[in-house]
Enzyme design. Structure first.
Site, PDB file in Angstrom:
ATOM      1  N   LEU A 118      51.608  36.394  36.177  1.00  0.00           N
ATOM      2  CA  LEU A 118      51.693  34.942  36.324  1.00  0.00           C
ATOM      3  C   LEU A 118      50.679  34.467  37.356  1.00  0.00           C
ATOM      4  O   LEU A 118      49.716  33.769  37.048  1.00  0.00           O
ATOM      5  CB  LEU A 118      53.122  34.563  36.727  1.00  0.00           C
ATOM      6  CG  LEU A 118      53.352  33.147  37.265  1.00  0.00           C
ATOM      7  CD1 LEU A 118      52.995  32.094  36.228  1.00  0.00           C
ATOM      8  CD2 LEU A 118      54.792  32.988  37.742  1.00  0.00           C
ATOM      9  N   ASP A 119      50.904  34.826  38.594  1.00  0.00           N
ATOM     10  CA  ASP A 119      50.025  34.504  39.712  1.00  0.00           C
ATOM     11  C   ASP A 119      50.011  35.715  40.622  1.00  0.00           C
ATOM     12  O   ASP A 119      50.976  35.918  41.378  1.00  0.00           O
ATOM     13  CB  ASP A 119      50.559  33.269  40.456  1.00  0.00           C
ATOM     14  CG  ASP A 119      49.801  32.973  41.747  1.00  0.00           C
ATOM     15  OD1 ASP A 119      48.751  33.580  41.981  1.00  0.00           O
ATOM     16  OD2 ASP A 119      50.298  32.134  42.530  1.00  0.00           O
ATOM     17  N   PRO A 120      49.004  36.564  40.482  1.00  0.00           N
ATOM     18  CA  PRO A 120      47.749  36.359  39.748  1.00  0.00           C
ATOM     19  C   PRO A 120      47.867  36.710  38.258  1.00  0.00           C
ATOM     20  O   PRO A 120      48.606  37.605  37.892  1.00  0.00           O
ATOM     21  CB  PRO A 120      46.799  37.330  40.436  1.00  0.00           C
ATOM     22  CG  PRO A 120      47.688  38.481  40.856  1.00  0.00           C
ATOM     23  CD  PRO A 120      49.001  37.844  41.246  1.00  0.00           C
ATOM     24  N   ASP A 123      46.911  31.995  36.248  1.00  0.00           N
ATOM     25  CA  ASP A 123      46.062  31.109  37.049  1.00  0.00           C
ATOM     26  C   ASP A 123      44.585  31.454  36.882  1.00  0.00           C
ATOM     27  O   ASP A 123      43.723  30.558  36.814  1.00  0.00           O
ATOM     28  CB  ASP A 123      46.465  31.161  38.528  1.00  0.00           C
ATOM     29  CG  ASP A 123      46.484  32.578  39.094  1.00  0.00           C
ATOM     30  OD1 ASP A 123      46.568  33.553  38.304  1.00  0.00           O
ATOM     31  OD2 ASP A 123      46.434  32.721  40.326  1.00  0.00           O
TER      32      ASP A 123
END
Length: 376
Positions: A118-120, A123
């Site tokens: 997801l993050d990272p 993004d």
């Protein structure tokens, strides 16, 4: 070729189940076999107790090892992959020790893919899309002044007084709050010792515009090169950070004060208390918001300004966090098997076709995914 999926924690399951259902040859490894059986036992009996020795005995050339284990396992498993001629995938940030394996991985012809959660992860895909879109825009000019923001946060869909809930041990969150960050503000590096020293307000351009509290995290500066920023660009702002519900800073004021000097033992006590008071319970939906924006200005006037926004929440499919972390990991596994990712250490891909395909899948995972145009 076998996919060796190591770790069946909360954020691992949807992507793992996706690969098994798609018919891939998957062996599941977990330190506790019973937990893995609870997660995927209805789909497979190929579940083993994880030890590095047992895994080493099974991995073959061309296989893919997925690490959804704690971060200190990633480098040992990546080293095992190089030794065996296998590939490696994890959702975690690329640590210096992982980066140092790049040449050995290239020599072995294996891909060590990280930062694909997801993050990272998502993004990065949004950032690559925006940079490519800007470069292709008629408003592109190397002399424009560039501002970039990337904010992501997991928050409760139904806010609580603490303005936050925990899916797993709060200890990691508490320790992260003691970490410094580096970003760019007003054309100069901004060094922040503690996140609460740099909390600002951000208006997210969601379907229903909403304001959040945000703060920079980690070192944002290396990501300018990762996102293919031209070194000649005049960068006014560049920040990757964390998004929280309004009121979070006030609710956590006493926490900030105490963790500044707390011992490890005290942090553990605080973590246990927060877990008891503010953990997600069954049928308690989480929410994930992500906003990645790129703005270019000429003579103080925006000529390009777009924000990639995502809003997702837990539903009948499970938590938003689990979907958005593990399904991109499964996409990375497929890309490796299809030889779409080169040998060496890499993060989420910038290849336009992969970016488009992966974001199309993310669109199915989230309740909202869109590009907001602010100019014109």
């Amino acid at each position: 070729m076998t996919i060796h999926w190591c770790g069946t924690g909360l954020s691992a399951i949807p992507g793992l189940r996706r690969l098994i259902k798609a018919g891939y040859e998957v062996t599941v490894w977990n330190r506790t076999v019973e937990k893995a059986e609870d997660a995927v036992g209805d789909l497979t009996r190929r579940i083993n107790a994880f030890t590095i020795e047992a895994l080493t005995a099974e991995v073959q050339s061309g296989d893919v090892v997925v690490s959804m284990l704690p971060g200190d396992w990633h480098v040992p498993l990546a080293e095992l992959c190089i030794e065996k001629g296998a590939n490696f995938v994890s959702s975690s940030y690329i640590a210096p020790e992982m980066r140092a394996l790049d040449m050995a991985a290239r020599d072995a012809g294996v891909a060590l893919v990280n930062e694909v959660g997801l993050d990272p992860g998502i993004d990065h895909l949004m950032a690559h899309w925006l940079v490519a879109d800007y470069l292709a825009s008629p408003t592109y000019d190397a002399g424009n002044h560039i501002s970039f923001i990337s904010y992501c946060g997991g928050v409760p869909k139904h806010p609580n007084p603490f303005r936050y809930k925990f899916s797993w041990s709060p200890l990691g969150v508490l320790k992260a709050l003691r970490s410094p960050s580096k970003s760019i503000r007003d054309y100069a590096p901004l060094d922040v010792a503690r996140p609460w020293d740099a909390i600002t307000s951000y208006g997210a351009p969601l379907s229903q515009p909403e304001t959040f509290e945000v703060y920079p995290n980690r070192d944002s500066l290396p990501f300018m090169a990762q996102y293919h920023f031209d070194p000649a660009w005049q960068v006014k702002e560049f920040v990757r950070g964390t998004l929280r519900l309004n009121g979070w800073a006030d609710a956590w004021t006493d926490v900030f004060t105490e963790i500044e000097t707390a011992t490890d033992a005290r942090l553990k006590e605080m973590s246990d208390q927060f877990w008891a008071d503010n953990a997600y319970v069954e049928d308690d939906p989480d929410r994930v918001i992500m906003c990645v924006g790129l703005k270019a200005e000429a003579n103080g006037t925006p000529v390009y300004h777009k924000t990639y926004v995502m809003d997702a929440y837990g539903d009948a499919r499970g938590t938003a966090m689990a979907r958005l972390v593990s399904v991109p990991v499964s996409l990375a596994v497929e890309a490796v098997l299809n030889r779409q990712i080169p040998a060496g250490v890499s993060a989420a891909p910038s290849d336009p076709k992969l970016v488009q395909n992966w974001l199309r899948e993310v669109d199915r995972l989230a309740q909202l995914l869109q590009v907001v145009e602010h100019v014109g």
